[in-house]
Design a protein around this motif. Structure first.
Motif, mmCIF file in Angstrom:
data_model
loop_
_atom_site.group_PDB
_atom_site.id
_atom_site.type_symbol
_atom_site.label_atom_id
_atom_site.label_comp_id
_atom_site.label_asym_id
_atom_site.label_seq_id
_atom_site.Cartn_x
_atom_site.Cartn_y
_atom_site.Cartn_z
ATOM 1 N N VAL A 104 2.183 1.701 -3.513
ATOM 2 C CA VAL A 104 1.089 2.178 -4.379
ATOM 3 C C VAL A 104 0.922 3.688 -4.234
ATOM 4 C CG1 VAL A 104 -1.422 2.106 -4.699
ATOM 5 C CG2 VAL A 104 -0.127 -0.025 -4.459
ATOM 6 N N GLN B 203 0.827 -1.202 0.000
ATOM 7 C CA GLN B 203 0.000 0.000 0.000
ATOM 8 C C GLN B 203 0.868 1.261 0.000
ATOM 9 O OE1 GLN B 203 -3.217 0.036 -0.561
ATOM 10 N NE2 GLN B 203 -3.210 2.252 -0.580
ATOM 11 N N GLN C 183 -4.763 0.162 -5.084
ATOM 12 C CA GLN C 183 -3.967 -1.057 -5.232
ATOM 13 C C GLN C 183 -4.398 -1.912 -6.420
ATOM 14 O OE1 GLN C 183 -3.027 -2.883 -1.524
ATOM 15 N NE2 GLN C 183 -2.402 -4.808 -2.473
ATOM 16 N N THR D 74 -1.910 -3.177 -9.316
ATOM 17 C CA THR D 74 -1.723 -4.603 -9.590
ATOM 18 C C THR D 74 -1.976 -4.922 -11.061
ATOM 19 O OG1 THR D 74 -2.257 -5.190 -7.308
ATOM 20 C CG2 THR D 74 -2.483 -6.935 -8.957
#
Length: 104
Positions: free
Chosen positions: A72, A69, A80, A84
Motif C-alpha cells: 500500500v 501495508q 489500506q 482495497t
C-alpha cells in the motif's frame, strides 16, 4: 510523440504521478485537450490509466511475500482501505483473496 512521452512518464512516475496540468504543459497543449487526446489514443483518461498501472503493480507485488501495508505504502495509496476498494473495483476480489488464489 508527445502522447507517447506523457504515457512513458506516467509509467515511470505512477506512484507519485505528475499532475495533468504539468503533463499538458510539457506537451505544450491545454489540459483539456491533453486529456481528450490521451483518452482517444489510449482508451482511458490519464488518471484512470495511472490507477490501472498501480493495480497492475499491486498484482505483481501480491505474488511475493511483502506485507499488504508495505505494498500500500510503496504504491502511494493514502491507506489500506482506499487500496482495497480500488483493487476490488478493478480486479473483482480483495487483495487478500487474490493473494490466496495465487498461493494455490
Amino acid at each position: 510523440a508527445w502522447l507517447q512521452r506523457a504515457r512513458a512518464r506516467l509509467h515511470a512516475e505512477f506512484v507519485q504521478p505528475p499532475r495533468i496540468v504539468d503533463l499538458a504543459a510539457d506537451a505544450g497543449v491545454h489540459p483539456t485537450y491533453f486529456t481528450r487526446a490521451f483518452r482517444k489514443r489510449f482508451g482511458l483518461g490519464p488518471a484512470e490509466y495511472r490507477n490501472r498501472l498501480r493495480v497492475t503493480a499491486a498484482c505483481r507485488a501480491l505474488a511475493g511475500r511483502e506485507s499488504l501495508q508495505s505494498i500500500v505504502m510503496a504504491l502511494g495509496y493514502a491507506d489500506q482501505p482506499h487500496f482495497t476498494r480500488d483493487f476490488q473495483q478493478r480486479i473483482g476480489t480483495t487483495p487478500a483473496a487474490y493473494r490466496a488464489a495465487l498461493a494455490k
